[in-house]
Write a protein that holds these residues in place. Structure first.
Motif, PDB file in Angstrom:
ATOM      1  N   GLY A   8      59.963  69.477 -13.282  1.00 13.03           N
ATOM      2  CA  GLY A   8      60.476  68.315 -12.573  1.00 13.03           C
ATOM      3  C   GLY A   8      60.119  66.996 -13.213  1.00 13.03           C
ATOM      4  O   GLY A   8      60.863  66.012 -13.081  1.00 13.03           O
ATOM      5  N   ASP A   9      58.992  66.930 -13.922  1.00 12.54           N
ATOM      6  CA  ASP A   9      58.622  65.679 -14.574  1.00 12.54           C
ATOM      7  C   ASP A   9      59.607  65.315 -15.670  1.00 12.54           C
ATOM      8  O   ASP A   9      59.807  64.134 -15.971  1.00 12.54           O
ATOM      9  CB  ASP A   9      57.196  65.779 -15.135  1.00 12.54           C
ATOM     10  CG  ASP A   9      56.967  67.065 -15.917  1.00 12.54           C
ATOM     11  OD1 ASP A   9      57.803  67.969 -15.803  1.00 12.54           O
ATOM     12  OD2 ASP A   9      55.958  67.164 -16.626  1.00 12.54           O
ATOM     13  N   LYS A  10      60.260  66.314 -16.275  1.00 11.96           N
ATOM     14  CA  LYS A  10      61.262  66.028 -17.305  1.00 11.96           C
ATOM     15  C   LYS A  10      62.599  65.621 -16.680  1.00 11.96           C
ATOM     16  O   LYS A  10      63.373  64.890 -17.284  1.00 11.96           O
ATOM     17  CB  LYS A  10      61.449  67.236 -18.214  1.00 11.96           C
ATOM     18  CG  LYS A  10      60.201  67.608 -19.011  1.00 11.96           C
ATOM     19  CD  LYS A  10      60.444  68.816 -19.873  1.00 11.96           C
ATOM     20  CE  LYS A  10      59.222  69.144 -20.721  1.00 11.96           C
ATOM     21  NZ  LYS A  10      58.036  69.453 -19.916  1.00 11.96           N
ATOM     22  N   MET A  11      62.874  66.095 -15.466  1.00 11.10           N
ATOM     23  CA  MET A  11      64.122  65.747 -14.800  1.00 11.10           C
ATOM     24  C   MET A  11      64.147  64.291 -14.343  1.00 11.10           C
ATOM     25  O   MET A  11      65.158  63.599 -14.471  1.00 11.10           O
ATOM     26  CB  MET A  11      64.329  66.635 -13.566  1.00 11.10           C
ATOM     27  CG  MET A  11      64.700  68.064 -13.844  1.00 11.10           C
ATOM     28  SD  MET A  11      65.050  68.904 -12.283  1.00 11.10           S
ATOM     29  CE  MET A  11      65.253  70.581 -12.840  1.00 11.10           C
ATOM     30  N   SER A  59      58.028  72.278  -9.718  1.00  9.91           N
ATOM     31  CA  SER A  59      56.859  72.546 -10.543  1.00  9.91           C
ATOM     32  C   SER A  59      56.839  71.572 -11.707  1.00  9.91           C
ATOM     33  O   SER A  59      57.895  71.188 -12.223  1.00  9.91           O
ATOM     34  CB  SER A  59      56.886  73.984 -11.056  1.00  9.91           C
ATOM     35  OG  SER A  59      57.915  74.162 -12.016  1.00  9.91           O
ATOM     36  N   MET A  60      55.645  71.170 -12.120  1.00 11.33           N
ATOM     37  CA  MET A  60      55.537  70.213 -13.210  1.00 11.33           C
ATOM     38  C   MET A  60      54.129  70.243 -13.783  1.00 11.33           C
ATOM     39  O   MET A  60      53.188  70.747 -13.155  1.00 11.33           O
ATOM     40  CB  MET A  60      55.868  68.802 -12.713  1.00 11.33           C
ATOM     41  CG  MET A  60      54.901  68.250 -11.683  1.00 11.33           C
ATOM     42  SD  MET A  60      55.456  66.677 -11.028  1.00 11.33           S
ATOM     43  CE  MET A  60      56.912  67.210 -10.145  1.00 11.33           C
ATOM     44  N   ASN A  61      53.992  69.655 -14.965  1.00 14.33           N
ATOM     45  CA  ASN A  61      52.696  69.542 -15.631  1.00 14.33           C
ATOM     46  C   ASN A  61      52.123  68.132 -15.518  1.00 14.33           C
ATOM     47  O   ASN A  61      50.914  67.944 -15.630  1.00 14.33           O
ATOM     48  CB  ASN A  61      52.831  69.900 -17.118  1.00 14.33           C
ATOM     49  CG  ASN A  61      53.491  71.251 -17.322  1.00 14.33           C
ATOM     50  OD1 ASN A  61      53.273  72.180 -16.541  1.00 14.33           O
ATOM     51  ND2 ASN A  61      54.311  71.366 -18.351  1.00 14.33           N
ATOM     52  N   ARG A  62      53.006  67.141 -15.320  1.00 10.67           N
ATOM     53  CA  ARG A  62      52.562  65.746 -15.304  1.00 10.67           C
ATOM     54  C   ARG A  62      53.100  65.036 -14.060  1.00 10.67           C
ATOM     55  O   ARG A  62      54.070  64.290 -14.132  1.00 10.67           O
ATOM     56  CB  ARG A  62      53.068  65.024 -16.551  1.00 10.67           C
ATOM     57  CG  ARG A  62      52.692  65.670 -17.877  1.00 10.67           C
ATOM     58  CD  ARG A  62      53.452  64.995 -19.014  1.00 10.67           C
ATOM     59  NE  ARG A  62      54.890  65.131 -18.839  1.00 10.67           N
ATOM     60  CZ  ARG A  62      55.776  64.175 -19.124  1.00 10.67           C
ATOM     61  NH1 ARG A  62      55.362  63.007 -19.573  1.00 10.67           N
ATOM     62  NH2 ARG A  62      57.069  64.374 -18.956  1.00 10.67           N
ATOM     63  N   PRO A  63      52.493  65.250 -12.914  1.00 10.51           N
ATOM     64  CA  PRO A  63      53.018  64.620 -11.692  1.00 10.51           C
ATOM     65  C   PRO A  63      52.975  63.097 -11.735  1.00 10.51           C
ATOM     66  O   PRO A  63      53.777  62.436 -11.087  1.00 10.51           O
ATOM     67  CB  PRO A  63      52.091  65.170 -10.598  1.00 10.51           C
ATOM     68  CG  PRO A  63      50.849  65.578 -11.317  1.00 10.51           C
ATOM     69  CD  PRO A  63      51.289  66.051 -12.664  1.00 10.51           C
ATOM     70  N   HIS A  64      52.049  62.531 -12.520  1.00 12.77           N
ATOM     71  CA  HIS A  64      51.970  61.077 -12.613  1.00 12.77           C
ATOM     72  C   HIS A  64      53.185  60.484 -13.306  1.00 12.77           C
ATOM     73  O   HIS A  64      53.420  59.270 -13.225  1.00 12.77           O
ATOM     74  CB  HIS A  64      50.698  60.679 -13.377  1.00 12.77           C
ATOM     75  CG  HIS A  64      50.589  61.298 -14.741  1.00 12.77           C
ATOM     76  ND1 HIS A  64      50.215  62.612 -14.910  1.00 12.77           N
ATOM     77  CD2 HIS A  64      50.837  60.810 -15.986  1.00 12.77           C
ATOM     78  CE1 HIS A  64      50.216  62.905 -16.202  1.00 12.77           C
ATOM     79  NE2 HIS A  64      50.592  61.831 -16.875  1.00 12.77           N
ATOM     80  N   ALA A  65      53.994  61.318 -14.008  1.00 14.85           N
ATOM     81  CA  ALA A  65      55.186  60.808 -14.681  1.00 14.85           C
ATOM     82  C   ALA A  65      56.339  60.576 -13.717  1.00 14.85           C
ATOM     83  O   ALA A  65      57.309  59.906 -14.060  1.00 14.85           O
ATOM     84  CB  ALA A  65      55.624  61.783 -15.780  1.00 14.85           C
ATOM     85  N   LEU A  66      56.255  61.137 -12.510  1.00 13.96           N
ATOM     86  CA  LEU A  66      57.299  60.936 -11.518  1.00 13.96           C
ATOM     87  C   LEU A  66      57.198  59.554 -10.891  1.00 13.96           C
ATOM     88  O   LEU A  66      56.102  59.041 -10.684  1.00 13.96           O
ATOM     89  CB  LEU A  66      57.196  61.977 -10.404  1.00 13.96           C
ATOM     90  CG  LEU A  66      57.710  63.380 -10.656  1.00 13.96           C
ATOM     91  CD1 LEU A  66      57.558  64.194  -9.389  1.00 13.96           C
ATOM     92  CD2 LEU A  66      59.148  63.364 -11.100  1.00 13.96           C
ATOM     93  N   PRO A  67      58.323  58.928 -10.544  1.00 15.59           N
ATOM     94  CA  PRO A  67      58.263  57.675  -9.788  1.00 15.59           C
ATOM     95  C   PRO A  67      57.616  57.919  -8.423  1.00 15.59           C
ATOM     96  O   PRO A  67      57.749  58.997  -7.840  1.00 15.59           O
ATOM     97  CB  PRO A  67      59.740  57.273  -9.641  1.00 15.59           C
ATOM     98  CG  PRO A  67      60.478  58.080 -10.652  1.00 15.59           C
ATOM     99  CD  PRO A  67      59.700  59.322 -10.873  1.00 15.59           C
ATOM    100  N   ALA A  68      56.929  56.919  -7.920  1.00 16.02           N
ATOM    101  CA  ALA A  68      56.267  57.052  -6.619  1.00 16.02           C
ATOM    102  C   ALA A  68      57.273  57.336  -5.515  1.00 16.02           C
ATOM    103  O   ALA A  68      56.967  58.043  -4.544  1.00 16.02           O
ATOM    104  CB  ALA A  68      55.476  55.780  -6.314  1.00 16.02           C
ATOM    105  N   SER A  69      58.501  56.805  -5.654  1.00 15.40           N
ATOM    106  CA  SER A  69      59.518  57.038  -4.637  1.00 15.40           C
ATOM    107  C   SER A  69      59.940  58.499  -4.572  1.00 15.40           C
ATOM    108  O   SER A  69      60.408  58.963  -3.534  1.00 15.40           O
ATOM    109  CB  SER A  69      60.749  56.163  -4.920  1.00 15.40           C
ATOM    110  OG  SER A  69      61.287  56.454  -6.200  1.00 15.40           O
ATOM    111  N   MET A  70      59.763  59.238  -5.664  1.00 14.55           N
ATOM    112  CA  MET A  70      60.142  60.645  -5.680  1.00 14.55           C
ATOM    113  C   MET A  70      59.049  61.528  -5.079  1.00 14.55           C
ATOM    114  O   MET A  70      59.327  62.442  -4.302  1.00 14.55           O
ATOM    115  CB  MET A  70      60.452  61.076  -7.112  1.00 14.55           C
ATOM    116  CG  MET A  70      60.642  62.585  -7.298  1.00 14.55           C
ATOM    117  SD  MET A  70      62.000  63.274  -6.351  1.00 14.55           S
ATOM    118  CE  MET A  70      63.391  62.681  -7.299  1.00 14.55           C
TER     119      MET A  70
END
Length: 497
Positions: free
Chosen positions: A325-328, A367-378
């Motif tokens: 999900g972090d790549k999406m 699922s993801m490896n880098r949750p901090h890469a997601l925007p806070a709104s997501m």
């Protein structure tokens, strides 16, 4: 019941190719029959040729023909001329302007499509006729039937300020499917009633998977999993929380069920197989979303595919699994060079995800490896209520649990001493590393894993992720977890971070 307005311009779209059961029995109507039953006025129908009366008395129809006589009776040198698409729309507009009549224009995507070549001529001219109809006071109803998603229509017809009635025919929900086709249909979400009536017990699930993939043009795939909890080793802190808290609420379909769950952790620690086990336990299909949300270069195509994907999920329920999900979604805050297409498409998905009426119906797992890469709104609560931390096996006992589960899943033949030796010596190996090593040994020894084979593999192989990088990823996973009760014991956590 199909609620049609009395006058104005309306567009009917969505599940238009279905059959519609009426009453407590299984009597079904076609879309045209359904419109005739619910239309507030006499129905005039056209698919691009001369408008035709539907159950209208002859004397009344003659009065309608006088109104459009100058359009439908055009004479040429060799006799009557065929109507052009623009003449058909003009005739429909004249009828709706002068009489209390429901004019049904079918397959309008061929006349009012977003692509200029859909109609064989410029669709903008036809669009201007409909826009003029929206601005006029009509006595009757001009009903446009779009056999595809509403997003295939010309952008001017999708403007928010346009006085255009929207009538969305959704896919059948679980009670409707069950009432129409029996208990077998309760798990066959995403199919129309017509497809359910044609499906037999043997190929129904395969048909569902193919239909979902075809309808969303590969953006969404459906599969039924057969992964019991016994095939997963370790992760006791995650599995206990899932089986005691999240899954019972979802099975009850209550309003306390989470909307979304983020599974975060280093690669190879079991996030994907846990999603399969959840789908198996719930008896629901696992829908996997393709990472490339933006794939079409045609205007409106990506929006249409996303709309279809969300429609399918609403109709079927189940588990939506977003891998990596972090790549999406990590590029949402960055510069968009696609005229905002990605922002609109993913924005529609985020709005759908935040709707609380889907609690207990659709469970989204990312699922993801880098949750901090997601925007806070997501990643905020309300879209993703729970963050589950996944760590590599912490000690030899947890690694032994994993290798035993791997033996059961892949039917390896291994003595206890070989498994214990592998668990004790494979420090900092993830579940994926252990599986790869055991697969390599099984290939060499025809499925029999001996102590000698384990010793040779430990000398030759090493884990995919170096120890320092693994520590850093574990630290990020621990920091992103919102519920400290899901973390390992502080002493164990300190050892792996």
């Amino acid at each position: 019941m199909l609620n049609l307005p009395n006058r104005g311009v309306a567009v009917l779209h969505g599940n238009t190719l279905d059959v519609y059961p009426i009453g407590s029995g299984k009597k079904a109507l076609t879309l045209l029959e359904l419109i005739q039953r619910n239309a507030p006025h006499p129905v005039v129908y056209t698919t691009g040729g001369k408008p035709l009366p539907m159950r209208i008395p002859e004397d009344e129809w003659k009065e309608y023909e006088k109104t459009i006589d100058h359009l439908v009776n055009v004479k040429g040198p060799t006799g009557p001329m065929l109507l052009s698409p623009a003449q058909v729309l003009e005739a429909c507009l004249v009828l709706a302007r002068a009489h209390e009549v429901c004019v049904v224009v079918d397959y309008v995507e061929a006349l009012l499509g977003a692509k200029e070549w859909d109609a064989g001529c410029c669709s903008s001219a036809h669009t201007r006729i409909i826009l003029r109809a929206c601005d006029e006071s009509l006595k009757g109803l001009l009903l446009l039937v779009c056999r595809h998603s509403y997003s295939v229509l010309h952008p001017a017809l999708r403007a928010a300020h346009l006085p255009l009635h929207h009538i969305d025919l959704s896919l059948p929900d679980e009670p409707t499917r069950t009432r129409f086709a029996g208990e077998k249909a309760s798990r066959l979400g995403g199919l129309t009633l017509r497809q359910l009536s044609d499906a037999n017990e043997g190929d129904a699930f395969l048909k569902q998977a193919k239909h979902v993939e075809r309808a969303t043009e590969g953006m969404l795939t459906a599969r039924w999993c057969n992964t019991p909890w016994e095939h997963i080793g370790g992760l006791s802190y995650v599995l206990d929380y899932l089986r005691n808290s999240i899954l019972p609420a979802f099975k009850r379909r209550d309003r306390y069920s989470p909307v979304g769950v983020i599974a975060t952790g280093p690669p190879g620690v079991g996030k994907s197989i846990v999603a399969e086990a959840i789908a198996t336990d719930l008896g629901e299909p696992l829908f996997e979303a393709f990472a490339g949300f933006i794939k079409s270069s045609f205007v409106g195509e990506n929006e249409r595919i996303m709309e279809t994907m969300l429609r399918v999920l609403d109709g079927t329920g189940g588990i939506l699994y977003l891998d990596e999900g972090d790549k999406m979604f990590s590029s949402l805050d960055a510069y968009q060079g696609d005229s905002g297409v990605q922002t609109r498409v993913i924005g529609a998905f985020m709005q759908w995800l935040a709707d609380p009426k889907r609690r207990g119906k659709v469970l989204t797992i990312m699922s993801m490896n880098r949750p901090h890469a997601l925007p806070a709104s997501m990643r905020r609560a309300g879209r993703f209520d729970i963050v589950l931390p996944f760590f590599p096996p912490i000690d030899a006992a947890e690694r032994l649990s994993i290798v035993k589960a791997l033996c059961q899943r892949h039917e390896f033949d291994a003595p206890a001493e070989a498994l214990v030796h592998l668990a004790e010596k494979a420090d900092w190996w993830t579940g994926a590393d252990l599986e790869a090593a055991m697969m390599s040994m099984a290939r060499e020894t025809s499925g029999v894993i001996t102590l000698e084979a384990v010793q040779r593999s430990l000398k030759a192989m090493r884990p995919a992720i170096p120890q320092e990088l693994m520590r850093a990823m574990n630290q990020v996973t621990a920091e992103e977890c919102r519920d400290k009760r899901l973390l390992p014991h502080p002493q164990q956590l300190a050892r792996i971070t």
